[in-house]
Design an enzyme around this catalytic site. Structure first.
Site, PDB file in Angstrom:
ATOM      1  N   CYS A 196       0.805  -1.222   0.000  1.00 33.31           N
ATOM      2  CA  CYS A 196       0.000   0.000   0.000  1.00 33.31           C
ATOM      3  C   CYS A 196       0.838   1.273   0.000  1.00 33.31           C
ATOM      4  O   CYS A 196       0.318   2.342  -0.293  1.00 33.31           O
ATOM      5  CB  CYS A 196      -0.928   0.013   1.215  1.00 33.31           C
ATOM      6  SG  CYS A 196      -2.140  -1.317   1.205  1.00 33.31           S
ATOM      7  N   HIS A 235      -9.037   3.304  -2.235  1.00 41.50           N
ATOM      8  CA  HIS A 235      -7.598   3.066  -2.043  1.00 41.50           C
ATOM      9  C   HIS A 235      -7.070   2.224  -3.200  1.00 41.50           C
ATOM     10  O   HIS A 235      -7.005   1.000  -3.106  1.00 41.50           O
ATOM     11  CB  HIS A 235      -7.427   2.358  -0.692  1.00 41.50           C
ATOM     12  CG  HIS A 235      -6.043   1.941  -0.348  1.00 41.50           C
ATOM     13  ND1 HIS A 235      -4.901   2.494  -0.894  1.00 41.50           N
ATOM     14  CD2 HIS A 235      -5.607   0.995   0.548  1.00 41.50           C
ATOM     15  CE1 HIS A 235      -3.836   1.908  -0.362  1.00 41.50           C
ATOM     16  NE2 HIS A 235      -4.240   0.994   0.502  1.00 41.50           N
ATOM     17  N   CYS A 282       0.194   2.809   6.161  1.00 42.89           N
ATOM     18  CA  CYS A 282       0.514   1.489   6.681  1.00 42.89           C
ATOM     19  C   CYS A 282       0.699   0.539   5.510  1.00 42.89           C
ATOM     20  O   CYS A 282       0.182   0.771   4.413  1.00 42.89           O
ATOM     21  CB  CYS A 282      -0.576   0.987   7.624  1.00 42.89           C
ATOM     22  SG  CYS A 282      -2.207   0.815   6.838  1.00 42.89           S
TER      23      CYS A 282
END
Length: 411
Positions: free
Chosen positions: A92, A367, A397
């Site tokens: 991510c 996302h 994160c």
């Protein structure tokens, strides 16, 4: 060390990441990224022949997103053949890591003009398409460091921090309301451009489409826990459930309260972003007007079972490098992978919540894994300019227990 200047940042709108449902699902991810590169060139008026490299974050590097999508997007964008491209995967954090690597090339003096960014078409190349299951299916590693799905880690964090379902849902509702307000007031317009169908030229999408402005606390409260069934799944060598595997590392909790839902977790979307970074020498030689500079960067990692707790310590590391304290940061972008992540980071660092994700985040906007870091860096920069503020910290994160962070400062 020399400075790396941010010349501009652009992004696509985020389209719903469900095959056939979202407005970008019919567009190849190479084309999403190629249009982003073309838009960056148009806005900055740079000569693409001067670009030393294009560094791109993408998580699911398989199928349409395989074969080094960075280089193929450069070709699809009709940039000069000598411009190279490289793809990277820090899960991510990939988009922000790509920007950071691009900045490092400039700061080291090895390069003068570099693009960093990211892309992810989650409708066409779904999560886990690479088949690696997070740990490459290495039984030796699994005995040393067993890992669980991120949603279970998020629920474990919420349990350890004592967050209630109501607190998580309230944060999610705030994200929806702030994102809806930002969209109404066109706060995203500086970075956004309309994506077009590469065959017809028709506009496919010109604004983020994942938002649910009609969301209420009552609707959020009615959603079922998303990861309870997964937590009960027997996945260990001796029949241990995923919850039991997590609790073996954190036995003091006694059990995991499954509190995250589809409403207080990040959305699945398609999107791309690109950031242009230049050296001081290139800026002066070409009369460019930088918008900001990279003040510091950091990577930090923690326990891979709990996985999502690293943003706080990563931010501290970046702040130490910049000679700053949390209170010195005007705006924060803490990726909303799950509501517990920014809430924990806010608590750990003592941040004023009114400075965090002021235009909403991934819960409301989605996302697109490999692109998000580059997207929210641009969002932070746009908002700094709108408010007349100076500094922002962007952090995400990352699976496997990592975090990445960048401090930017307006010129």
């Amino acid at each position: 060390m020399a400075d790396a200047y941010i010349i501009d940042a652009v992004r696509t709108p985020r389209g719903r990441g469900k095959k056939g449902k979202g407005s970008l699902t019919g567009i190849h991810p190479q084309e999403l990224l190629a249009q982003t590169l073309q838009e960056l060139g148009r806005r900055t008026q740079i000569d693409a022949a001067d670009v030393d490299d294009v560094v791109v974050g993408v998580v699911s590097q398989v199928g349409e997103q395989g074969s080094n999508i960075a280089r193929n997007a450069v070709l699809a964008a009709d940039w000069p053949l000598h411009v190279g491209g490289v793809s990277l995967n820090r899960y991510c954090g990939s988009g922000l890591q790509a920007v950071n690597f691009a900045a490092m090339g400039v700061m080291s003096g090895a390069q003068e003009l570099v693009v960093g960014g990211g892309v992810e078409s989650m409708s066409r190349v779904p999560m886990n398409s690479d088949g690696g299951e997070g740990d490459g299916m290495n039984p030796h590693l699994r005995r040393k460091h067993p890992q669980v799905p991120q949603g279970i880690s998020a629920d474990l964090i919420a349990t350890m921090e004592g967050f209630s379902r109501e607190e998580l849902d309230a944060f999610a509702l705030r994200s929806q309301r702030r994102a809806a307000e930002a969209q109404r007031e066109c706060r995203f317009s500086r970075s956004l451009f309309a994506v077009r169908d590469p065959e017809t030229g028709a506009v496919a999408l010109e604004k983020d489409e994942f938002l649910r402005p009609e969301t209420t606390m009552e609707a959020l409260a009615g959603l079922p826990a998303a990861f309870e069934a997964a937590g009960a799944h027997a996945a260990g060598p001796n029949g241990e459930t995923l919850d039991q595997i997590a609790l073996a590392r954190f036995p003091r909790e006694g059990g995991i309260r499954h509190l995250h839902t589809a409403g207080n977790s990040s959305g699945i979307v398609d999107g791309a972003a690109a950031v242009l970074l230049a050296s001081e020498e290139y800026v002066r030689a070409h009369g460019l007007r930088p918008r900001a500079r990279i003040r510091s960067m950091a990577v930090f990692a923690e326990d891979p079972v709990i996985m999502l707790t690293a943003p706080a310590e990563t931010a501290r590391k970046a702040l130490r490098k910049a000679g700053m304290q949390p209170a010195d940061v005007d705006l924060w972008e803490i990726n909303e992978a799950f509501a517990a992540v920014p809430l924990q980071t806010i608590r750990r660092l003592g941040i004023d919540p009114e400075r965090v994700n002021v235009n909403g985040g991934a819960i409301a906007l989605g996302h697109p894994l490999g692109a998000t870091g580059a997207i929210i860096l641009g969002t932070a920069l746009d908002e700094l300019e709108r408010r007349g503020l100076a500094t922002a910290l962007v952090t995400l994160c990352i699976a496997g227990g990592q975090g990445v962070a960048t401090v930017i400062e307006r010129i």
